[in-house]
Design an enzyme around this catalytic site. Structure first.
Site, PDB file in Angstrom:
ATOM      1  N   ASN A 118     -27.758   4.726 -53.302  1.00  0.00           N
ATOM      2  CA  ASN A 118     -27.286   3.300 -53.116  1.00  0.00           C
ATOM      3  C   ASN A 118     -28.215   2.939 -54.222  1.00  0.00           C
ATOM      4  OD1 ASN A 118     -26.319   0.888 -52.147  1.00  0.00           O
ATOM      5  ND2 ASN A 118     -28.438   0.829 -51.573  1.00  0.00           N
ATOM      6  N   LYS A 147     -22.958   2.951 -64.400  1.00  0.00           N
ATOM      7  CA  LYS A 147     -22.230   3.043 -63.167  1.00  0.00           C
ATOM      8  C   LYS A 147     -20.968   4.024 -63.601  1.00  0.00           C
ATOM      9  CE  LYS A 147     -24.429   0.822 -60.144  1.00  0.00           C
ATOM     10  NZ  LYS A 147     -25.088   1.626 -58.885  1.00  0.00           N
ATOM     11  N   SER A 202     -19.660   0.709 -59.339  1.00  0.00           N
ATOM     12  CA  SER A 202     -19.605  -0.676 -59.355  1.00  0.00           C
ATOM     13  C   SER A 202     -18.252  -1.033 -60.035  1.00  0.00           C
ATOM     14  CB  SER A 202     -20.543  -1.331 -59.924  1.00  0.00           C
ATOM     15  OG  SER A 202     -20.311  -2.586 -60.404  1.00  0.00           O
ATOM     16  N   TYR A 212     -25.868  -1.258 -67.363  1.00  0.00           N
ATOM     17  CA  TYR A 212     -25.674  -1.109 -65.976  1.00  0.00           C
ATOM     18  C   TYR A 212     -24.067  -0.508 -65.882  1.00  0.00           C
ATOM     19  CZ  TYR A 212     -24.650  -2.638 -61.180  1.00  0.00           C
ATOM     20  OH  TYR A 212     -24.304  -2.696 -59.868  1.00  0.00           O
ATOM     21  N   SER A 272     -33.841  -0.558 -47.886  1.00  0.00           N
ATOM     22  CA  SER A 272     -34.591  -1.819 -47.123  1.00  0.00           C
ATOM     23  C   SER A 272     -33.924  -2.982 -47.033  1.00  0.00           C
ATOM     24  CB  SER A 272     -35.908  -1.834 -48.111  1.00  0.00           C
ATOM     25  OG  SER A 272     -35.519  -2.142 -49.543  1.00  0.00           O
ATOM     26  N   ARG A 273     -32.681  -3.297 -47.712  1.00  0.00           N
ATOM     27  CA  ARG A 273     -31.879  -4.398 -47.742  1.00  0.00           C
ATOM     28  C   ARG A 273     -30.875  -4.094 -48.291  1.00  0.00           C
ATOM     29  NH1 ARG A 273     -35.616  -5.147 -52.233  1.00  0.00           N
ATOM     30  NH2 ARG A 273     -34.440  -5.267 -54.432  1.00  0.00           N
ATOM     31  N   GLY A 291     -32.392   3.265 -51.597  1.00  0.00           N
ATOM     32  CA  GLY A 291     -32.571   1.925 -51.434  1.00  0.00           C
ATOM     33  C   GLY A 291     -31.829   1.248 -50.414  1.00  0.00           C
ATOM     34  N   ILE A 307     -20.597  -8.664 -54.185  1.00  0.00           N
ATOM     35  CA  ILE A 307     -21.026  -8.457 -52.752  1.00  0.00           C
ATOM     36  C   ILE A 307     -22.505  -9.445 -52.406  1.00  0.00           C
ATOM     37  CG2 ILE A 307     -21.808  -6.940 -50.841  1.00  0.00           C
ATOM     38  CD1 ILE A 307     -18.895  -6.361 -52.018  1.00  0.00           C
TER      39      ILE A 307
END
Ligand SMILES: NC(=O)c1ccc[n+]([C@@H]2O[C@H](COP(=O)([O-])OP(=O)(O)OC[C@H]3O[C@@H](n4cnc5c(N)ncnc54)[C@H](OP(=O)(O)O)[C@@H]3O)[C@@H](O)[C@H]2O)c1
Length: 243
Positions: free
Chosen positions: A88, A157, A140, A153, A14-15, A12, A186
């Site tokens: 990630n 995590k 997280s 989520y 790409s950004r 992950g 973030i």
């Protein structure tokens, strides 16, 4: 440990946080393998290559056992080694528990938790042969503290934290470390989806009264990649949001 000519694979990337980690490792001389499901912009690749390192893109879905196996095999063929794996890639599908669909739960687990298992399992075989390696898992703050609307989520995590500690115990004697970073709030595309009202209330809950940057997380990854006597730890980078 110098990072020059080390090989790092970041899922992950790409950004967002993944790309921030790729940048800081490339600046420190590591060869970077980028990943995402969609094409990665050529200007990103060019920017990283300008640091004088090799940059490879391996597109693939981390939730697929076969695709992750293929990606790690390609790294072995092309670089002969893998020094640092950063798990990630992650998604959110927020909803109150009462309204959360089975699909929302399964999708988040498949990418966040199973994806971390998939890449770690395939990479560890290579690292065991090398008798060296570092795994950094991105968990997280909500995996530690919980959060309303994020049962899927937060538990995925929290699962990553258990996976991190169990892996660390299995491989510590073989020269491999496995740690997690728990970011707070973030600034990335993931958090830009939140309403201004939600963002403001989150900022008020952070003792530092500011949101974090991808560079804050990248600096933590840089530390963990070089800390040979630190393993099984969760490094919180959250402006004091959770202590
Ligand atoms: N931003 C925060 O405040 C925050 C806080 C705590 C933890 N985190 C964690 O940090 C990590 C990165 O978050 P971010 O904010 O940078 O997210 P982001 O901006 O949404 O980027 C997510 C990255 O993961 C990739 N990805 C998603 N699903 C994938 C899959 N199945 N296979 C391969 N790649 C996949 C995306 O590329 P494609 O779309 O091309 O697949 C993208 O490169 C996540 O694990 C997230 O949970 C973020």
């Amino acid at each position: 440990m110098t990072l020059k000519d080390k090989v790092i694979f970041i899922s992950g990337s790409s950004r967002g946080i993944g790309l921030g980690i790729a940048r800081i490792f490339a600046q420190n001389g590591a060869h970077v393998v980028l990943n995402g499901r969609k094409e990665i912009a050529s200007d990103i690749i060019q920017e990283l290559e300008n640091y004088g390192v090799k940059v490879r893109v391996l597109l693939g879905d981390v939730s697929s056992f076969e695709e992750t196996k293929r990606m790690i095999a390609t790294i072995k063929d092309e670089f002969g080694r893998l020094d640092i794996l950063v798990n990630n890639a992650g998604i959110t599908r927020d909803q109150l528990l009462l309204r959360m669909s089975e699909e929302d739960f399964d999708d988040v687990y498949a990418i966040n938790l199973k994806g971390t298992f998939n890449l770690t399992k395939h990479a560890i075989a290579l690292m065991l042969k090398q008798k060296s390696g570092t795994i950094i898992n991105i968990t997280s703050v909500v995996g530690l503290a919980g959060n309303a609307g994020q049962v899927n989520y937060a538990s995925s995590k929290a699962g990553i934290i258990g996976l991190t500690k169990a892996t660390a115990k299995e491989v510590a004697a073989r020269g491999i470390t496995c740690n997690a970073i728990a970011p707070g709030y973030i600034k990335t595309e993931m958090t830009q989806q939140l309403s201004e009202k939600t963002k403001e209330s989150i900022i008020q809950s952070i003792p530092a009264r500011s949101i974090g940057t991808v560079d804050d997380i990248a600096q933590a990854a840089l530390y963990l990649a070089q800390a040979k006597y630190v393993t099984g730890q969760v490094l919180s980078v959250n402006g004091g949001m959770y202590m």
